[in-house]
Design a protein around this motif. Structure first.
Motif, mmCIF file in Angstrom:
data_model
loop_
_atom_site.group_PDB
_atom_site.id
_atom_site.type_symbol
_atom_site.label_atom_id
_atom_site.label_comp_id
_atom_site.label_asym_id
_atom_site.label_seq_id
_atom_site.Cartn_x
_atom_site.Cartn_y
_atom_site.Cartn_z
ATOM 1 N N LYS A 173 39.238 40.597 0.964
ATOM 2 C CA LYS A 173 38.373 39.446 0.651
ATOM 3 C C LYS A 173 38.987 38.594 -0.460
ATOM 4 C CE LYS A 173 34.037 41.686 1.956
ATOM 5 N NZ LYS A 173 32.899 42.458 1.434
ATOM 6 N N GLU A 174 39.515 39.266 -1.503
ATOM 7 C CA GLU A 174 40.139 38.548 -2.623
ATOM 8 C C GLU A 174 41.318 37.718 -2.126
ATOM 9 O OE1 GLU A 174 39.666 38.137 -5.903
ATOM 10 O OE2 GLU A 174 37.804 39.277 -5.982
ATOM 11 N N LYS A 175 42.120 38.314 -1.233
ATOM 12 C CA LYS A 175 43.278 37.589 -0.706
ATOM 13 C C LYS A 175 42.838 36.407 0.155
ATOM 14 C CE LYS A 175 46.641 41.362 -0.756
ATOM 15 N NZ LYS A 175 47.380 42.324 0.062
ATOM 16 N N ALA A 176 41.809 36.629 0.969
ATOM 17 C CA ALA A 176 41.307 35.553 1.838
ATOM 18 C C ALA A 176 40.742 34.399 1.010
ATOM 19 C CB ALA A 176 40.238 36.098 2.777
ATOM 20 N N GLY A 194 41.953 34.880 -4.434
ATOM 21 C CA GLY A 194 41.498 35.356 -5.736
ATOM 22 C C GLY A 194 42.653 35.546 -6.707
ATOM 23 N N GLN A 195 42.302 35.831 -7.941
ATOM 24 C CA GLN A 195 43.314 35.994 -8.983
ATOM 25 C C GLN A 195 44.159 37.233 -8.720
ATOM 26 O OE1 GLN A 195 41.384 36.096 -12.773
ATOM 27 N NE2 GLN A 195 40.884 33.917 -12.760
ATOM 28 N N SER A 196 45.469 37.099 -8.978
ATOM 29 C CA SER A 196 46.384 38.219 -8.741
ATOM 30 C C SER A 196 46.046 39.403 -9.646
ATOM 31 C CB SER A 196 47.828 37.788 -8.953
ATOM 32 O OG SER A 196 47.993 37.294 -10.268
ATOM 33 N N ARG A 197 45.512 39.121 -10.842
ATOM 34 C CA ARG A 197 45.165 40.196 -11.764
ATOM 35 C C ARG A 197 44.021 41.047 -11.188
ATOM 36 N NH1 ARG A 197 44.346 38.451 -17.890
ATOM 37 N NH2 ARG A 197 46.488 37.775 -17.521
ATOM 38 N N ALA A 198 43.041 40.388 -10.577
ATOM 39 C CA ALA A 198 41.913 41.104 -9.960
ATOM 40 C C ALA A 198 42.397 41.947 -8.788
ATOM 41 C CB ALA A 198 40.852 40.109 -9.498
ATOM 42 N N GLU A 210 45.439 43.173 -8.370
ATOM 43 C CA GLU A 210 46.216 44.301 -8.910
ATOM 44 C C GLU A 210 45.310 45.393 -9.450
ATOM 45 O OE1 GLU A 210 49.467 44.972 -8.640
ATOM 46 O OE2 GLU A 210 49.428 43.179 -7.370
ATOM 47 N N ARG A 211 44.203 45.002 -10.071
ATOM 48 C CA ARG A 211 43.248 45.980 -10.597
ATOM 49 C C ARG A 211 42.631 46.794 -9.451
ATOM 50 N NH1 ARG A 211 40.915 42.678 -13.813
ATOM 51 N NH2 ARG A 211 39.144 42.139 -12.486
ATOM 52 N N LEU A 212 42.282 46.104 -8.360
ATOM 53 C CA LEU A 212 41.716 46.796 -7.190
ATOM 54 C C LEU A 212 42.754 47.720 -6.558
ATOM 55 C CD1 LEU A 212 39.773 43.812 -5.567
ATOM 56 C CD2 LEU A 212 38.731 45.877 -6.511
ATOM 57 N N LYS A 213 44.010 47.240 -6.490
ATOM 58 C CA LYS A 213 45.087 48.061 -5.913
ATOM 59 C C LYS A 213 45.317 49.327 -6.737
ATOM 60 C CE LYS A 213 47.961 44.865 -3.247
ATOM 61 N NZ LYS A 213 49.301 44.260 -3.126
ATOM 62 N N LYS A 214 45.210 49.183 -8.057
ATOM 63 C CA LYS A 214 45.387 50.342 -8.935
ATOM 64 C C LYS A 214 44.297 51.385 -8.677
ATOM 65 C CE LYS A 214 45.817 51.732 -13.761
ATOM 66 N NZ LYS A 214 45.640 51.354 -15.173
ATOM 67 N N LYS A 215 43.041 50.915 -8.541
ATOM 68 C CA LYS A 215 41.919 51.827 -8.248
ATOM 69 C C LYS A 215 42.125 52.515 -6.906
ATOM 70 C CE LYS A 215 37.966 49.750 -10.650
ATOM 71 N NZ LYS A 215 36.682 49.053 -10.424
#
Length: 641
Positions: free
Chosen positions: A175-178, A181-185, A187-192
């Protein structure tokens, strides 16, 4: 085409001139991959692009094979060449806890290492935990194995929760990519997501793989797949056929060998989806129908069967098993299975010889060890698999040929509830119609399947999770639909997984879910309530709002599933496992009603599916619920939550 000219040019180049052309082929291959992804299948250029991609991929594969020996060799301080044969991530049991290790198999030594933590910008290195010269390495037989150290198994419901979290995070990232969204957000989701995937990878393996140093210590790994265990064992045993000498590495030699691991490794990343590139295939989500036909090439008669494994969430899971074909060199199973895929990219088939000798018990898990006769793997290519027709193929394994057929059904197509045109049967017919016709409170099919499972299947490992043979399930379906007088005789002779599969199919094919389309939104809202008292009132009221045949059948099934879960130490089926199997089956709305709830077909663990599992789990974990008590305590408030 340019790609073909490049390939011809590359093939005629000397090794010294290969780098730049190969780099061009690599980039052209990526472009072709993207073009193919965005070209309609019926476009005239589609087959040409497929051919070009296949040619370039084959070329790159052949180049990799040619340069592989140079890339995987290391020279010892004594001037000897030591070759890296195999490496990969394995879970080791160390000091009664699970540790993820990177294991390296060289031509004369097995080395277990851990990647050192380094500060940003510094070169990464491995730390050697232990090594065994192959001349000193032995595999203890099942009867020789010591009992494994106590490792507390991770609860199944926590593993399932992790899968749900991973899928939810995957959806959030998409959804963020579609929405750009911010790359920082992101990256945070990817880390989780990585953290959850890492925990799942660490805690899901259960198959023991023990090795022993004849001069001392034993080591225990836990693997998710018998295929993987067999690969490691075979690779080591093949090297041990050579004339190997025992040795002890000096500290300098060990340092040199460990230092070479980072450069030589062939497996660079932990096998989790968060490590995949965005353009990599997400895998298949839906149902793979597989018919295991027959096998030939055995040298003597044996008791033979096959198992099927598919990858899911970064590791392989056993999904189905044929019956044992006794005392034969050419087994003909002709058994069909329906296998649920969760981002799967590969299908593995393993052929076993059944061992009935109870003295050969693996002390790590108290299971009799059957001998693997052969194994093979095929890639599940979406372009090839996603057709309506059966595709027949042969897997060759160790001189054995196993013939099978398969076809794929996407999740949205396979889960459609279609009312039966013939109202005289029981499948696809409303439950109220069936109970009224039978003059019963619970449909006969439900009562008989439950009775048979409790009689001889309640201790069956993976009951309701392991697929039954599809042809047997269809035979039982036909018999129940026809109300054949031979039902009881047929049930007593039928494989128990087929009976369990028939019960699941009955609920899946109801024209509307057992917990009804009308109440579905209220169930979804009720399970999300945070206040325990409000949730209790709401969830009980929703049960009272069900039609009597639906409620009585649901309570009957609920008590049965609780009895199955009581045998969890034997059958490995927890309440959460059973909720995962039955939740979507009992709650998923019919096609008309579900349009408002549709999610991505590729996201099998969608928000709705998670909630469906949680609804059933709530009732399974609840103290016994009485029909009479529910009706006595009718509360006067609307079903609108």
């Amino acid at each position: 085409m340019e790609i073909l000219l490049i390939i011809r040019f590359c093939c005629n180049c000397t090794y010294a001139l290969l780098y730049k052309p190969i780099d061009r082929v690599t980039r052209s291959t990526l472009v072709l991959h993207d073009l193919l992804k965005h070209t309609p299948v019926d476009h005239p250029d589609y087959p040409l692009l497929q051919d070009a991609l296949r040619i370039s991929q084959n070329f790159l594969s052949s180049i990799n094979e040619d340069i592989d020996p140079r890339r995987t060799a290391v020279t010892t301080p004594k001037g000897e060449t030591r070759q890296l044969v195999k490496d990969g991530f394995l879970v080791e049991v160390s000091e009664s806890s699970r540790k993820l290790r990177h294991v390296f198999l060289f031509t004369d030594v097995l080395l277990c290492a851990k990647l050192k933590k380094t500060s940003a910008g510094k070169h990464q290195q491995y730390d050697c935990k232990w090594y065994i010269p192959l001349a000193d390495l032995v595999f203890p037989s099942p009867e020789e194995s010591e009992a494994s150290p106590q490792v507390h198994p991770f609860p199944d419901h926590e593993l399932e929760d992790m899968k749900m979290k991973i899928s939810a995070l995957k959806s959030e990232i998409q959804k963020e990519k579609a929405n750009k969204g911010q790359s920082r957000a992101i990256e945070r989701l990817k880390k989780k997501m990585f953290e959850n995937e890492f925990l799942l990878l660490l805690n899901s393996p259960t198959i023991p793989f023990r090795i022993h140093n004849r001069n001392g210590k034993s080591y225990l790994f836990l693997l998710s797949s018998d295929y993987e265990r067999s690969e490691w064992r075979e690779a080591i045993q093949k090297l041990q056929k050579k004339d190997l000498q025992a040795f002890v590495l000096s500290s300098v030699e060990l340092q040199v060998l460990t230092g070479s691991c980072f450069k030589l490794r062939t497996v660079h990343n932990i096998p989790v989806t968060s490590n995949k590139d965005d353009d990599e295939s997400p895998g298949l989500y839906g149902f793979l129908h597989v018919i295991v036909h027959s096998a030939k090439g055995f040298k003597q008669s044996a008791n033979l069967y096959c198992t099927l494994e598919v990858d899911s969430f970064g590791y392989f899971v056993s999904k189905a098993k044929t019956r044992v074909f006794r005392d034969t060199m050419e087994p003909k199973w002709d058994e069909e299975f329906e296998i649920e895929l969760e981002g799967s990219q590969s299908l593995r088939i393993l052929c076993y010889e059944k061992c009935y000798d109870k003295t050969k018990v693996n002390k790590d898990n108290n299971e009799i060890v059957d001998k693997i006769m052969g194994k093979g793997q095929i890639q599940l290519d979406p372009q090839t698999v996603e057709t309506k027709n059966w595709q027949t193929d042969v897997i060759e394994m160790n001189g054995i040929k196993v013939e099978f057929s398969m076809k794929f059904t996407s999740r949205d197509m396979s889960l459609k509830r279609t009312p039966s045109k013939k109202q005289t049967g029981v499948f696809g017919v409303k439950i109220s119609v069936v109970t009224k016709r039978e003059r019963s409170k619970v449909p006969y099919i439900v009562r008989q399947c439950v009775e048979e499972v409790e009689k001889r299947g309640i201790e069956e490992v993976g009951i309701y999770r392991i697929s039954g043979v599809a042809t047997d399930i269809q035979a039982l379906k036909a018999v129940f639909d026809a109300n054949n007088k031979d039902i009881l005789l047929m049930l007593s002779d039928m494989d128990i997984n087929a009976i369990a599969g028939t019960l699941k199919l009955y609920f899946r094919e109801l024209p509307e879910p057992l917990l009804t389309d009308r109440l579905y939104p209220a169930f979804m809202e009720g399970i999300a309530l945070s206040d325990p008292a409000a949730k209790e009132n709401c969830m009980m009221h929703l049960l009272r709002s069900l039609p009597d045949p639906n409620l009585i059948t649901f309570l009957f099934l609920l008590e049965h599933l609780k009895r199955v879960a009581e045998k969890e130490p034997i059958n490995k089926m927890s309440l959460h496992n059973l909720a995962t199997v039955f939740g979507p089956t009992l709650l998923r709305p019919s096609e008309v009603e579900s349009k408002a709830h549709l999610t991505s077909a590729a996201d099998i663990w969608s928000h709705d599916v998670m909630a469906q599992v949680q609804v059933l789990l709530y009732y399974l974990q609840h103290p016994p619920i009485s029909f009479a008590e529910l009706k006595r305590n009718t509360l006067y408030f609307s079903t609108d939550v």
